[in-house]
Design an enzyme around this catalytic site. Structure first.
Site, PDB file in Angstrom:
ATOM      1  N   ASP A  60     -51.775 -76.715  72.526  1.00  0.00           N
ATOM      2  CA  ASP A  60     -53.333 -76.726  72.556  1.00  0.00           C
ATOM      3  C   ASP A  60     -53.602 -78.332  71.911  1.00  0.00           C
ATOM      4  O   ASP A  60     -54.308 -79.034  72.407  1.00  0.00           O
ATOM      5  CB  ASP A  60     -53.905 -75.718  71.665  1.00  0.00           C
ATOM      6  CG  ASP A  60     -55.213 -75.535  72.058  1.00  0.00           C
ATOM      7  OD1 ASP A  60     -55.805 -76.660  72.784  1.00  0.00           O
ATOM      8  OD2 ASP A  60     -55.974 -74.537  71.396  1.00  0.00           O
TER       9      ASP A  60
ATOM     10  N   ASP B 232     -54.025 -82.328  73.885  1.00  0.00           N
ATOM     11  CA  ASP B 232     -55.630 -82.959  73.556  1.00  0.00           C
ATOM     12  C   ASP B 232     -55.306 -84.474  73.144  1.00  0.00           C
ATOM     13  O   ASP B 232     -56.130 -85.253  73.650  1.00  0.00           O
ATOM     14  CB  ASP B 232     -56.399 -82.219  72.518  1.00  0.00           C
ATOM     15  CG  ASP B 232     -57.472 -81.079  73.242  1.00  0.00           C
ATOM     16  OD1 ASP B 232     -56.854 -80.895  74.155  1.00  0.00           O
ATOM     17  OD2 ASP B 232     -58.189 -80.635  72.607  1.00  0.00           O
TER      18      ASP B 232
ATOM     19  N   TYR C 235     -52.380 -67.212  68.986  1.00  0.00           N
ATOM     20  CA  TYR C 235     -53.714 -66.866  69.300  1.00  0.00           C
ATOM     21  C   TYR C 235     -53.648 -65.288  69.624  1.00  0.00           C
ATOM     22  O   TYR C 235     -54.632 -64.763  69.899  1.00  0.00           O
ATOM     23  CB  TYR C 235     -53.785 -67.675  70.644  1.00  0.00           C
ATOM     24  CG  TYR C 235     -54.126 -69.035  70.325  1.00  0.00           C
ATOM     25  CD1 TYR C 235     -54.248 -69.705  69.081  1.00  0.00           C
ATOM     26  CD2 TYR C 235     -54.137 -69.895  71.507  1.00  0.00           C
ATOM     27  CE1 TYR C 235     -54.432 -70.849  68.891  1.00  0.00           C
ATOM     28  CE2 TYR C 235     -54.545 -71.297  71.057  1.00  0.00           C
ATOM     29  CZ  TYR C 235     -54.691 -71.771  69.795  1.00  0.00           C
ATOM     30  OH  TYR C 235     -54.829 -73.164  69.646  1.00  0.00           O
TER      31      TYR C 235
ATOM     32  N   LYS D  89     -41.774 -76.216  64.550  1.00  0.00           N
ATOM     33  CA  LYS D  89     -41.819 -76.463  63.357  1.00  0.00           C
ATOM     34  C   LYS D  89     -40.603 -75.647  62.439  1.00  0.00           C
ATOM     35  O   LYS D  89     -41.140 -75.035  61.681  1.00  0.00           O
ATOM     36  CB  LYS D  89     -43.197 -76.226  62.372  1.00  0.00           C
ATOM     37  CG  LYS D  89     -44.211 -77.475  63.030  1.00  0.00           C
ATOM     38  CD  LYS D  89     -44.060 -78.673  62.146  1.00  0.00           C
ATOM     39  CE  LYS D  89     -44.367 -78.641  60.641  1.00  0.00           C
ATOM     40  NZ  LYS D  89     -43.866 -79.819  60.053  1.00  0.00           N
TER      41      LYS D  89
ATOM     42  N   ASP E 105     -45.250 -82.145  64.373  1.00  0.00           N
ATOM     43  CA  ASP E 105     -46.098 -83.038  63.685  1.00  0.00           C
ATOM     44  C   ASP E 105     -45.677 -84.616  64.085  1.00  0.00           C
ATOM     45  O   ASP E 105     -46.340 -85.315  64.436  1.00  0.00           O
ATOM     46  CB  ASP E 105     -46.030 -83.027  62.139  1.00  0.00           C
ATOM     47  CG  ASP E 105     -44.792 -82.629  61.548  1.00  0.00           C
ATOM     48  OD1 ASP E 105     -43.761 -82.452  62.349  1.00  0.00           O
ATOM     49  OD2 ASP E 105     -44.746 -82.648  60.321  1.00  0.00           O
TER      50      ASP E 105
END
Length: 370
Positions: free
Chosen positions: A250, A254, A142, A193, A226
């Site tokens: 992020d 959620d 970001y 990852k 993941d």
């Protein structure tokens, strides 16, 4: 009397509606408990753009820097879809995080017993859920440079975002994770990852080294992000504290929000480093839900995430632990009574609007504080 300086930034959409319910609790605490909160209010997001041509004014940024804590509502909406990228409503939140150096984002996911049936998962999977996702907030993709869209000619363009992490950024967020785990169930799961990203390799190495050097009493697991997303919906209660980078944090938070039944239930805290002299730290508290422009102004928004964010403010910025506990108990008690905003509604419950939900929580909090 101790003075506690709060800056309220309601923002756009349902932000002002949810913030109004927090104002009631602040007023009740000042009146009943002599809490000494001094409240200022400012503009952020689209409302700030309309007034100042930028997502937050210099004056309101200065207020945020001077406050003991900032309460933030939500920003954005279709009205501002065409404004320049660098002054879009979301830029106000990113600038606050950057300028206040709020590197640690705490997002608890707690399933209140009364809402176990509201989740899309089976009751036995989420009943009793209490996990904490710790998201690194000021680094990663970001904020990394270069971040641009290049015109290659012949109708082709190239978009570039850069994932960047330095050792110190990973060390400090890992340290917060381990410290928090010591106050909970003493278990940290680090997610990245490393199989396809060099930043993931470094993240894994630094978290492992930090654990070995200072926090070997805490259980540490590593998981690919993941796979972590899959495990969150398969067996979420295996986790205690999850620490991860800005992008994965992020997304994963959620996912965790929906385990609790609604985005309207998930609060968050964004914290800076402790001041070496005073021990205090810059902090911003916000609900995870967005501005929800489709329901703004209708009086039906769920204010619980905003109220729970204020409970986190009491706990982490003002060390008002007993008061934070009572406010969280008030939320649970209202849900036990069967009151629901529309996003939580189920058969046999009583649907109420934003104001009625806020009033009920204030009433329970006053009774618990008597």
């Amino acid at each position: 009397m101790t003075t506690r300086k709060l800056l309220l930034l309601p923002g756009d959409g349902i932000g002002p509606e949810a913030m109004a319910e927090v104002r009631k609790i602040i007023a009740a605490m000042n009146e009943q408990l002599g809490a000494g909160f001094e409240v200022e209010e400012g503009l952020v997001g689209g409302s700030a753009y309309d007034a100042h041509g930028k997502a937050i004014s210099d004056a309101d940024m200065a207020k945020a820097q001077a406050a003991d804590a900032v309460l933030f509502g939500a920003v954005g909406g279709p009205k501002w879809d065409s404004v320049p990228y660098d002054v879009r409503p979301e830029a106000g939140l990113l600038l606050l995080r950057k300028e206040m150096e709020l590197f640690a984002n705490l997002r608890p996911a707690i399933c209140y017993p009364a809402l176990a049936e509201t989740s899309s998962l089976k009751r036995d999977v989420i009943e009793g859920l209490d996990i904490l996702i710790l998201r690194e907030l000021t680094g990663g993709v970001y904020f990394g440079e270069p971040k641009e869209i290049i015109d290659l000619g012949n109708g082709q363009k190239r978009a570039i975002d850069t994932q960047v992490y330095d050792t110190f950024e990973i060390e400090r967020i890992a340290g917060v994770a381990f410290e928090l785990a010591r106050t909970r169930r003493n278990h940290v799961t680090s997610m990245e990852k490393r199989n396809v990203m060099k930043s993931g390799v470094l993240w894994n190495e630094v978290v492992t080294a930090t654990h070995k050097a200072k926090y070997s009493d805490v259980t540490l697991d590593h998981m690919l992000a993941d796979a972590g997303g899959m495990q969150l919906v398969r067996q979420p209660k295996q986790f205690d504290v999850i620490v991860t980078d800005n992008l994965f944090g992020d997304m994963l938070s959620d996912v965790a929000a929906m385990l609790t039944g609604s985005l309207g239930m998930l609060p968050s805290a964004s914290l800076g480093a402790p001041d070496p002299k005073t021990g205090s730290r810059k902090a911003l508290y916000e609900p995870v839900h967005g501005s929800a422009p489709d329901i703004a102004g209708k009086g039906i928004a769920n204010p619980i995430a905003m109220i729970a964010s204020f409970a986190m403010c009491l706990r982490y910025s003002f060390n008002m632990v007993a008061e934070a506990d009572r406010l969280e108990k008030a939320i649970a008690a209202v849900l036990d009574d069967g009151l629901r905003t529309g996003d939580l509604m189920s058969e046999g419950k009583t649907e109420v609007g934003t104001v009625a939900m806020g009033d009920a929580i204030v009433e329970k909090f006053r009774a618990l504080s008597a």
